[in-house]
Design a protein around this motif. Structure first.
Motif, PDB file in Angstrom:
ATOM      1  N   PRO A 174       0.826  -1.221   0.000  1.00  0.00           N
ATOM      2  CA  PRO A 174       0.000   0.000   0.000  1.00  0.00           C
ATOM      3  C   PRO A 174       0.853   1.262   0.000  1.00  0.00           C
ATOM      4  CG  PRO A 174       0.096  -0.901   2.206  1.00  0.00           C
ATOM      5  CD  PRO A 174       0.827  -1.887   1.331  1.00  0.00           C
ATOM      6  N   LEU A 175       1.732   1.358  -0.980  1.00  0.00           N
ATOM      7  CA  LEU A 175       2.651   2.483  -1.077  1.00  0.00           C
ATOM      8  C   LEU A 175       2.786   2.886  -2.544  1.00  0.00           C
ATOM      9  CD1 LEU A 175       4.713   4.357   0.313  1.00  0.00           C
ATOM     10  CD2 LEU A 175       6.430   2.585  -0.018  1.00  0.00           C
ATOM     11  N   TYR A 176       2.558   4.166  -2.827  1.00  0.00           N
ATOM     12  CA  TYR A 176       2.620   4.677  -4.194  1.00  0.00           C
ATOM     13  C   TYR A 176       3.742   5.705  -4.304  1.00  0.00           C
ATOM     14  CZ  TYR A 176      -1.847   2.380  -5.005  1.00  0.00           C
ATOM     15  OH  TYR A 176      -2.833   1.438  -5.135  1.00  0.00           O
ATOM     16  N   TRP A 177       4.445   5.644  -5.439  1.00  0.00           N
ATOM     17  CA  TRP A 177       5.569   6.538  -5.690  1.00  0.00           C
ATOM     18  C   TRP A 177       5.355   7.310  -6.988  1.00  0.00           C
ATOM     19  CZ3 TRP A 177       9.596   2.132  -4.705  1.00  0.00           C
ATOM     20  CH2 TRP A 177       9.876   2.062  -3.340  1.00  0.00           C
ATOM     21  N   GLU A 178       5.726   8.581  -6.954  1.00  0.00           N
ATOM     22  CA  GLU A 178       5.797   9.363  -8.190  1.00  0.00           C
ATOM     23  C   GLU A 178       7.166   9.112  -8.806  1.00  0.00           C
ATOM     24  OE1 GLU A 178       5.296  13.926  -9.873  1.00  0.00           O
ATOM     25  OE2 GLU A 178       5.911  13.595  -7.788  1.00  0.00           O
ATOM     26  N   CYS A 179       7.171   8.608 -10.032  1.00  0.00           N
ATOM     27  CA  CYS A 179       8.417   8.146 -10.653  1.00  0.00           C
ATOM     28  C   CYS A 179       8.703   8.846 -11.976  1.00  0.00           C
ATOM     29  CB  CYS A 179       8.346   6.636 -10.915  1.00  0.00           C
ATOM     30  SG  CYS A 179       8.118   5.627  -9.447  1.00  0.00           S
ATOM     31  N   ILE A 180       9.973   8.908 -12.296  1.00  0.00           N
ATOM     32  CA  ILE A 180      10.404   9.262 -13.646  1.00  0.00           C
ATOM     33  C   ILE A 180      10.145   8.039 -14.519  1.00  0.00           C
ATOM     34  CG2 ILE A 180      12.368   9.908 -15.082  1.00  0.00           C
ATOM     35  CD1 ILE A 180      13.681  10.975 -12.459  1.00  0.00           C
ATOM     36  N   PRO A 181       9.434   8.188 -15.641  1.00  0.00           N
ATOM     37  CA  PRO A 181       9.102   6.996 -16.443  1.00  0.00           C
ATOM     38  C   PRO A 181      10.295   6.417 -17.191  1.00  0.00           C
ATOM     39  CG  PRO A 181       8.277   8.986 -17.497  1.00  0.00           C
ATOM     40  CD  PRO A 181       8.806   9.404 -16.163  1.00  0.00           C
ATOM     41  N   ALA A 182      10.210   5.140 -17.504  1.00  0.00           N
ATOM     42  CA  ALA A 182      11.240   4.476 -18.300  1.00  0.00           C
ATOM     43  C   ALA A 182      11.366   5.177 -19.650  1.00  0.00           C
ATOM     44  CB  ALA A 182      10.877   3.008 -18.508  1.00  0.00           C
ATOM     45  N   GLY A 183      12.590   5.289 -20.143  1.00  0.00           N
ATOM     46  CA  GLY A 183      12.852   5.954 -21.418  1.00  0.00           C
ATOM     47  C   GLY A 183      13.221   7.414 -21.289  1.00  0.00           C
ATOM     48  N   SER A 184      13.061   8.004 -20.105  1.00  0.00           N
ATOM     49  CA  SER A 184      13.395   9.424 -19.908  1.00  0.00           C
ATOM     50  C   SER A 184      14.903   9.625 -19.996  1.00  0.00           C
ATOM     51  CB  SER A 184      12.883   9.905 -18.555  1.00  0.00           C
ATOM     52  OG  SER A 184      11.486   9.767 -18.447  1.00  0.00           O
ATOM     53  N   GLU A 185      15.304  10.747 -20.577  1.00  0.00           N
ATOM     54  CA  GLU A 185      16.721  11.060 -20.718  1.00  0.00           C
ATOM     55  C   GLU A 185      17.032  12.401 -20.067  1.00  0.00           C
ATOM     56  OE1 GLU A 185      17.780  10.950 -24.826  1.00  0.00           O
ATOM     57  OE2 GLU A 185      17.749   8.762 -24.946  1.00  0.00           O
ATOM     58  N   PHE A 186      18.201  12.483 -19.469  1.00  0.00           N
ATOM     59  CA  PHE A 186      18.638  13.698 -18.783  1.00  0.00           C
ATOM     60  C   PHE A 186      20.096  13.985 -19.141  1.00  0.00           C
ATOM     61  CE2 PHE A 186      15.402  11.629 -16.282  1.00  0.00           C
ATOM     62  CZ  PHE A 186      14.563  12.668 -15.867  1.00  0.00           C
ATOM     63  N   GLU A 187      20.459  15.244 -19.019  1.00  0.00           N
ATOM     64  CA  GLU A 187      21.852  15.636 -19.218  1.00  0.00           C
ATOM     65  C   GLU A 187      22.420  16.169 -17.909  1.00  0.00           C
ATOM     66  OE1 GLU A 187      22.627  18.315 -22.393  1.00  0.00           O
ATOM     67  OE2 GLU A 187      21.931  16.938 -23.973  1.00  0.00           O
ATOM     68  N   LEU A 188      23.709  15.912 -17.691  1.00  0.00           N
ATOM     69  CA  LEU A 188      24.379  16.433 -16.507  1.00  0.00           C
ATOM     70  C   LEU A 188      25.852  16.626 -16.811  1.00  0.00           C
ATOM     71  CD1 LEU A 188      25.259  13.625 -13.992  1.00  0.00           C
ATOM     72  CD2 LEU A 188      24.101  13.084 -16.120  1.00  0.00           C
ATOM     73  N   ARG A 189      26.490  17.468 -16.004  1.00  0.00           N
ATOM     74  CA  ARG A 189      27.927  17.693 -16.125  1.00  0.00           C
ATOM     75  C   ARG A 189      28.632  16.976 -14.975  1.00  0.00           C
ATOM     76  NH1 ARG A 189      31.181  22.387 -17.772  1.00  0.00           N
ATOM     77  NH2 ARG A 189      29.218  23.433 -18.226  1.00  0.00           N
ATOM     78  N   ILE A 190      29.676  16.225 -15.311  1.00  0.00           N
ATOM     79  CA  ILE A 190      30.521  15.589 -14.302  1.00  0.00           C
ATOM     80  C   ILE A 190      31.955  16.053 -14.537  1.00  0.00           C
ATOM     81  CG2 ILE A 190      31.392  13.432 -13.328  1.00  0.00           C
ATOM     82  CD1 ILE A 190      28.841  12.072 -14.182  1.00  0.00           C
ATOM     83  N   SER A 191      32.593  16.527 -13.474  1.00  0.00           N
ATOM     84  CA  SER A 191      33.976  16.989 -13.573  1.00  0.00           C
ATOM     85  C   SER A 191      34.817  16.257 -12.544  1.00  0.00           C
ATOM     86  CB  SER A 191      34.059  18.500 -13.311  1.00  0.00           C
ATOM     87  OG  SER A 191      33.256  19.219 -14.238  1.00  0.00           O
ATOM     88  N   MET A 192      36.057  15.946 -12.911  1.00  0.00           N
ATOM     89  CA  MET A 192      36.962  15.282 -11.968  1.00  0.00           C
ATOM     90  C   MET A 192      38.341  15.912 -12.026  1.00  0.00           C
ATOM     91  SD  MET A 192      37.796  11.593 -13.777  1.00  0.00           S
ATOM     92  CE  MET A 192      39.355  11.367 -12.905  1.00  0.00           C
ATOM     93  N   ASP A 193      38.948  16.016 -10.869  1.00  0.00           N
ATOM     94  CA  ASP A 193      40.325  16.473 -10.753  1.00  0.00           C
ATOM     95  C   ASP A 193      41.206  15.236 -10.913  1.00  0.00           C
ATOM     96  OD1 ASP A 193      42.886  17.132  -9.697  1.00  0.00           O
ATOM     97  OD2 ASP A 193      42.009  18.838  -8.649  1.00  0.00           O
ATOM     98  N   ARG A 194      41.833  15.114 -12.066  1.00  0.00           N
ATOM     99  CA  ARG A 194      42.591  13.902 -12.358  1.00  0.00           C
ATOM    100  C   ARG A 194      43.737  13.693 -11.380  1.00  0.00           C
ATOM    101  NH1 ARG A 194      41.803  15.567 -17.828  1.00  0.00           N
ATOM    102  NH2 ARG A 194      43.920  16.385 -17.934  1.00  0.00           N
ATOM    103  N   ALA A 195      44.384  14.781 -10.975  1.00  0.00           N
ATOM    104  CA  ALA A 195      45.522  14.657 -10.065  1.00  0.00           C
ATOM    105  C   ALA A 195      45.099  14.044  -8.739  1.00  0.00           C
ATOM    106  CB  ALA A 195      46.159  16.024  -9.833  1.00  0.00           C
ATOM    107  N   MET A 196      43.908  14.416  -8.248  1.00  0.00           N
ATOM    108  CA  MET A 196      43.433  13.870  -6.981  1.00  0.00           C
ATOM    109  C   MET A 196      43.004  12.414  -7.126  1.00  0.00           C
ATOM    110  SD  MET A 196      41.234  16.933  -5.177  1.00  0.00           S
ATOM    111  CE  MET A 196      40.997  15.943  -3.695  1.00  0.00           C
ATOM    112  N   LEU A 197      42.193  12.139  -8.132  1.00  0.00           N
ATOM    113  CA  LEU A 197      41.615  10.803  -8.254  1.00  0.00           C
ATOM    114  C   LEU A 197      42.616   9.765  -8.757  1.00  0.00           C
ATOM    115  CD1 LEU A 197      38.011  11.655  -9.471  1.00  0.00           C
ATOM    116  CD2 LEU A 197      38.802  11.102  -7.197  1.00  0.00           C
ATOM    117  N   GLN A 198      43.676  10.215  -9.387  1.00  0.00           N
ATOM    118  CA  GLN A 198      44.710   9.263  -9.793  1.00  0.00           C
ATOM    119  C   GLN A 198      45.451   8.678  -8.591  1.00  0.00           C
ATOM    120  OE1 GLN A 198      47.108  11.346 -12.683  1.00  0.00           O
ATOM    121  NE2 GLN A 198      45.730  10.834 -14.386  1.00  0.00           N
ATOM    122  N   LYS A 199      45.311   9.305  -7.425  1.00  0.00           N
ATOM    123  CA  LYS A 199      45.921   8.778  -6.211  1.00  0.00           C
ATOM    124  C   LYS A 199      45.304   7.434  -5.820  1.00  0.00           C
ATOM    125  CE  LYS A 199      47.112  13.305  -4.278  1.00  0.00           C
ATOM    126  NZ  LYS A 199      48.570  13.124  -4.345  1.00  0.00           N
TER     127      LYS A 199
END
Length: 384
Positions: free
Chosen positions: A239-264
């Motif tokens: 007995p629980l209902y959720w408002e959901c993003i439907p299947a097939g939906s597409e989104f854009e986002l920016r991801i940035s990484m500091d290579r010097a830090m993460l290469q550690k």
């Protein structure tokens, strides 16, 4: 641009419905349910109050609520129709609409409480960057443990000790923090501690121009099981209902990484991080497929198109690293059965977890179509 900074525009595709909860749960008198159109209308509270006041309905509405102690039986949409109001009359106070995709008994004219999704100012659902970064963090820790068997065994032993402690929640929380501090932090020459994931920045995933209008769906939570009981019902509709993003939906986002830090810690690119997340997802799927594959094989085939799980209703195995600490699945099963039995005594895990722990697979059901909840695909599109 900083030579050490790698910044990419990425695409997030919802292979299956995704629920990112806003923390708001609406009772049936706080939204409109149009049964004929199978739509749910979310209200702008201020404009809704103005509508009631201007039509001299505020006192009557309050009286209706007072006469019904069980709010789940109130259908405000039907009440408004009985007053002669049409769908067009309600447009002024409707914030956004969602389509009901759950099977509902014809005898019941209302839904239960609805957990709403995170949305922006115009009513479009989106995926917060914090949710995505948390998932990437889990994938990175999984990768680091898999490539450091000694560290993995050490944490496994500490986890088993934590499971025997008097304060289970606090002990596991402390161990989780210790794992992150050990694997994702370092000290410089001056003794200052730096958190490596500060070098990973994840923006919100937004639909932008890719969506013509805000769209969401309402789904009922469904658990698939290996235990059908006397009624031979392997799917349990909760007995629980959720408002959901439907299947097939597409989104854009920016991801940035500091290579010097993460290469550690051996990370060279954003694509590599996506691969770690996929490996973690496959670990959980492989365990589940051994038990649920015969009954839900199509779902596991579809899951191969995804790289990760996001949001609520994705199951214990896809959110927790505890299972991954064990080198032996049998030992993991025994320990986690004990853990779940202590944490959720009313769920009868000790009795029912004969094949896998936990014993349910989380389903998104729309009509006759079944999917695993929260499946998502991640792709790098181009440089930012």
């Amino acid at each position: 641009m900083n030579d050490f900074l790698e910044s990419r525009i990425c695409r997030l595709t919802c292979v299956a419905p995704v629920h990112i909860g806003s923390g708001e749960v609406l009772k049936s008198f706080e939204y409109l349910y149009d049964k004929a159109r199978q739509q749910v209308y979310f209200l702008n509270e201020g404009k809704w109050a103005q509508f009631l006041a201007s039509n001299k309905l505020l006192d009557e509405f309050t009286a209706v609520l007072g006469r019904n102690g069980n709010f789940s039986r109130i259908n405000i949409w039907q009440w408004l129709q009985g007053k002669g109001f049409s769908a067009e009359d309600c447009d002024e106070f409707i914030k956004r609409k969602a389509f009901l995709k759950a099977d509902l008994s014809d005898k019941k004219g209302t839904l239960n409480d609805i957990s709403t999704g995170v949305c922006d100012g115009i009513g479009s659902l989106y995926v917060p960057g914090s949710s995505i970064k948390g998932m990437l963090r889990t994938g990175i820790i999984f990768y680091l443990l898999e490539h450091n068997p000694g560290m993995k065994a050490k944490f496994c032993k500490e986890m088993c000790n934590a499971l025997q402690s008097g304060n289970l929640k606090r002990s596991l929380g402390a161990l989780s923090n210790k794992m992150e501090e050990t694997l994702l932090a370092y000290k410089d020459d001056k003794g200052n501690v730096h958190k490596l994931l500060a070098g990973l920045q994840v923006g919100d995933a937004l639909a932008g121009d890719m969506a013509a209008e805000p769209v969401s769906v309402i789904l009922q939570r469904v658990d698939g099981s290996t235990y059908g009981g006397r009624s031979n019902q392997f799917e349990k509709h909760l007995p629980l209902y959720w408002e959901c993003i439907p299947a097939g939906s597409e989104f854009e986002l920016r991801i940035s990484m500091d290579r010097a830090m993460l290469q550690k810690i051996g990370i060279g690119s954003i694509e590599e991080i996506f691969g770690y997340c996929r490996s973690f997802m496959q670990r959980g799927l492989n365990l589940q497929e051994k038990v649920f594959g015969r009954r839900y094989g199509v779902l596991f085939d579809e899951a191969q198109a995804a790289d990760c799980f996001l949001g609520a209703g994705t199951g214990f195995l896809q959110k927790s690293l505890w299972f991954s600490l064990f080198a032996d699945d049998g030992e993991a099963m025994r320990e986690l059965k004990s853990f779940l039995d202590q944490s959720f005594r009313q769920h009868r895990h000790r009795v029912l977890d004969k094949d896998i722990s936990p014993r349910t697979i989380k389903l998104a059901v729309s009509g006759r179509r079944q999917q695993m909840m929260g499946l998502c695909k991640l792709e790098v599109m181009h440089n930012a």
